[in-house]
Design an enzyme around this catalytic site. Structure first.
Site, short mmCIF file in Angstrom:
data_model
loop_
_atom_site.label_atom_id
_atom_site.label_comp_id
_atom_site.label_asym_id
_atom_site.label_seq_id
_atom_site.Cartn_x
_atom_site.Cartn_y
_atom_site.Cartn_z
N LYS A 97 43.09 46.05 37.18
CA LYS A 97 43.54 44.75 37.69
C LYS A 97 43.39 43.67 36.63
O LYS A 97 44.29 42.86 36.41
CB LYS A 97 42.71 44.37 38.93
CG LYS A 97 42.88 42.93 39.36
CD LYS A 97 42.08 42.61 40.60
CE LYS A 97 40.68 42.10 40.34
NZ LYS A 97 40.59 40.73 39.80
N ASN A 98 42.24 43.68 35.95
CA ASN A 98 41.96 42.59 35.02
C ASN A 98 42.74 42.71 33.71
O ASN A 98 42.69 41.80 32.88
CB ASN A 98 40.45 42.48 34.75
CG ASN A 98 39.72 41.94 35.97
OD1 ASN A 98 40.34 41.53 36.96
ND2 ASN A 98 38.39 41.93 35.91
N CYS B 29 35.53 29.33 44.27
CA CYS B 29 36.02 30.55 44.91
C CYS B 29 34.85 31.23 45.59
O CYS B 29 33.75 30.70 45.63
CB CYS B 29 36.67 31.47 43.88
SG CYS B 29 35.51 32.31 42.84
N ARG C 88 34.10 27.82 39.89
CA ARG C 88 34.75 28.57 38.80
C ARG C 88 35.36 27.55 37.84
O ARG C 88 36.56 27.26 37.90
CB ARG C 88 35.82 29.48 39.40
CG ARG C 88 36.09 30.69 38.55
CD ARG C 88 36.07 31.93 39.37
NE ARG C 88 36.35 33.09 38.57
CZ ARG C 88 36.48 34.30 39.06
NH1 ARG C 88 36.37 34.49 40.36
NH2 ARG C 88 36.72 35.32 38.28
N ASP D 210 31.01 42.60 37.94
CA ASP D 210 31.90 43.18 38.96
C ASP D 210 31.38 44.51 39.51
O ASP D 210 31.88 44.99 40.53
CB ASP D 210 33.32 43.37 38.39
CG ASP D 210 34.04 42.06 38.21
OD1 ASP D 210 33.55 41.03 38.69
OD2 ASP D 210 35.11 42.07 37.56
N ARG E 138 42.85 42.81 47.30
CA ARG E 138 43.14 42.05 46.07
C ARG E 138 43.00 42.94 44.84
O ARG E 138 43.68 42.71 43.84
CB ARG E 138 42.15 40.89 45.92
CG ARG E 138 42.47 39.67 46.76
CD ARG E 138 41.57 38.51 46.36
NE ARG E 138 41.43 38.51 44.91
CZ ARG E 138 40.29 38.36 44.25
NH1 ARG E 138 39.17 38.16 44.89
NH2 ARG E 138 40.26 38.39 42.94
#
Ligand code: UD1
Length: 418
Positions: free
Chosen positions: A22-23, A116, A121, A305, A397
């Site tokens: 994803k990143n 968030c 952030r 993460d 997500r």
């Protein structure tokens, strides 16, 4: 409202190919607008955040379409340089479009992403990097307006190795003439992937993966095809799931070097790990034990993460494990939900102390954020009875199909209508 229902007690076994990261995909989708041509992102994961990026690209005027598993972006028709507030709010990392729009249009307008689920952030480092390139940044009423009349390559020194700020600086620098040198750049593998993508487009970027990234800007760019690296955080999730359930799994499509801090922690807990080019094999030691303090830090340190999923893996370990979360303020929101299953974790600011318990019991819980949500599913895999995990939009997500992947490994996990 759908929930993920997890029936605990199964051992995870088998093989799985991990989705693309994803990143990597998100900044690369932003980067597609630099070339004004067609780019193909091969095997792109179907994530909510990818949909959110697609919506932004379409709003900017790009053509975006799926062809099987590939996502095709034609940025030739781009006709706008602003992103509305609701699109910015849908995905916090949408700020990554700032540098790319600035490079393509010379002007970008979007709203401040604000706080968030993980806490505040800030984007001060993004803005100061763009200012160092000569951009003028005005902020009013939550909107940010960046104009780049006199943009030129420059020395950019980041106060912190921020992933997003490094990516924004690289993207903006590709569009301006002259040499940009970014010092104290973040070193995450996804930044190397972004560099590889940009080089395929004709850009001249080097040094990604080290603290100094150099961009020779202003090169003519063209479309390209790219397959992103495997998702090291999704991989960490499945390794932790296998570790926690006494499992034995082999993951493919991911670079084991990107996971060394995670696999080291799991080995300390009693697992055996072997690896080779694009595969990792983990055999759980059955009952896990507590490990040395886990401190999250920028790559190559332990990834923030993966903090929640490692915590979930150790819930029934013998002994105690201390976690120190150094990256984000609100990254322990899953702890209160884990407690509903019987977990014993005490919080004090950035420190969490986990005391292993003998048993977990299924209960209804709610996702608080993406990785915290995955941690709840992992806890459910080890709990007696059924755990129903709500608010699963957080999980979507970042995971293309978390229940499906876990089912392929033998778990009893289903998304059901409630
Ligand atoms: C990226 C990842 C996210 C991961 C995080 C840290 C993407 C899409 N997201 O997020 O999954 O959790 O890296 O590994 O790649 N900071 C500032 N000012 C700024 C920018 C950041 O103070 O302008 C601080 C943040 O508050 C945080 C730290 O720097 O404490 C690291 O954040 P950063 O690396 O920027 O994370 P993201 O790029 O947002």
């Amino acid at each position: 409202m759908n929930v993920i229902a997890v029936e605990g007690g199964r051992t995870l076994q088998g093989e799985l190919t991990v989705q693309s990261a994803k990143n990597s995909v998100l900044p690369i989708l932003a980067a597609t607008i630099l070339c004004g041509d067609t780019c193909v992102i091969e095997n792109c994961p179907r994530l909510e955040d990818v949909d959110a990026s697609g919506a932004i690209l379409r709003h900017l005027g790009c053509r975006v379409q799926w062809q099987g598993e590939d996502l095709i972006v034609d940025s030739a028709p781009l006709c706008r340089g602003e992103i509305p507030d609701e699109m910015m709010r849908r995905m916090r990392s949408s700020v990554i479009f700032l540098g790319a729009i600035l490079a393509r249009c010379g002007r970008a307008e979007l709203s401040y992403p604000g706080g968030c689920e993980l806490g505040p952030r800030p984007i001060d480092l993004h803005l100061s990097a763009l200012r160092m390139l000569g951009a003028q940044v005005e902020e009013s009423g939550g909107r940010l307006c960046c104009s780049g009349g006199k943009l030129r390559g420059a020395e950019i020194v980041l106060g912190l190795p921020s992933v997003g700020a490094t990516e924004n600086a690289i993207l903006a620098a590709c569009g301006v003439g002259g040499t940009t040198v970014i010092t104290n750049a973040a070193r995450e593998p996804e930044i190397v992937d972004l560099q590889n993508f940009l080089c395929k487009m004709g850009a001249e970027v080097r040094g990604a993966g080290t603290s100094t990234v150099t961009v020779e800007g202003g090169r003519p760019l063209h479309g390209c095809r790219h397959r992103c690296i495997g998702d090291r955080i999704a991989a960490a999730t499945y390794l932790c799931a296998a570790a926690a359930t006494g499992g034995d799994i082999c993951l493919r499509g991911v670079d084991y070097r990107h996971l060394s801090t995670v696999t080291t922690a799991l080995c300390q807990a009693g697992c055996r790990v072997s690896s080779g080019e694009q595969w990792i094999h983990l055999t759980s030691g059955g009952a896990l034990r507590g490990i040395c303090p886990v401190r999250t830090s920028p790559y190559p340190g332990f990834p923030t993460d993966a903090q929640a999923v490692l915590m979930a893996a150790l819930l029934r370990s013998s002994g105690t494990t201390v976690f120190v979360e150094n990256m984000f303020q609100n990254r322990y929101r899953h702890v209160a939900e884990l407690a509903r299953l019987g977990a014993d974790i005490r919080l004090e600011g950035p420190v969490a102390v986990l005391y292993g318990v003998k048993r977990l019991r299924g209960a209804p819980v709610r996702c608080t954020d993406l990785r915290g949500g995955a941690a709840l599913v992992l806890a459910g895999l080890q709990a007696d009875g059924v755990t129903e995990v709500g608010e699963i939009h957080h999980i979507k997500r970042g995971y293309g199909d978390l229940p499906g992947d876990l089912r392929r490994l033998g778990a009893a996990v289903r998304e059901i209508k409630k």
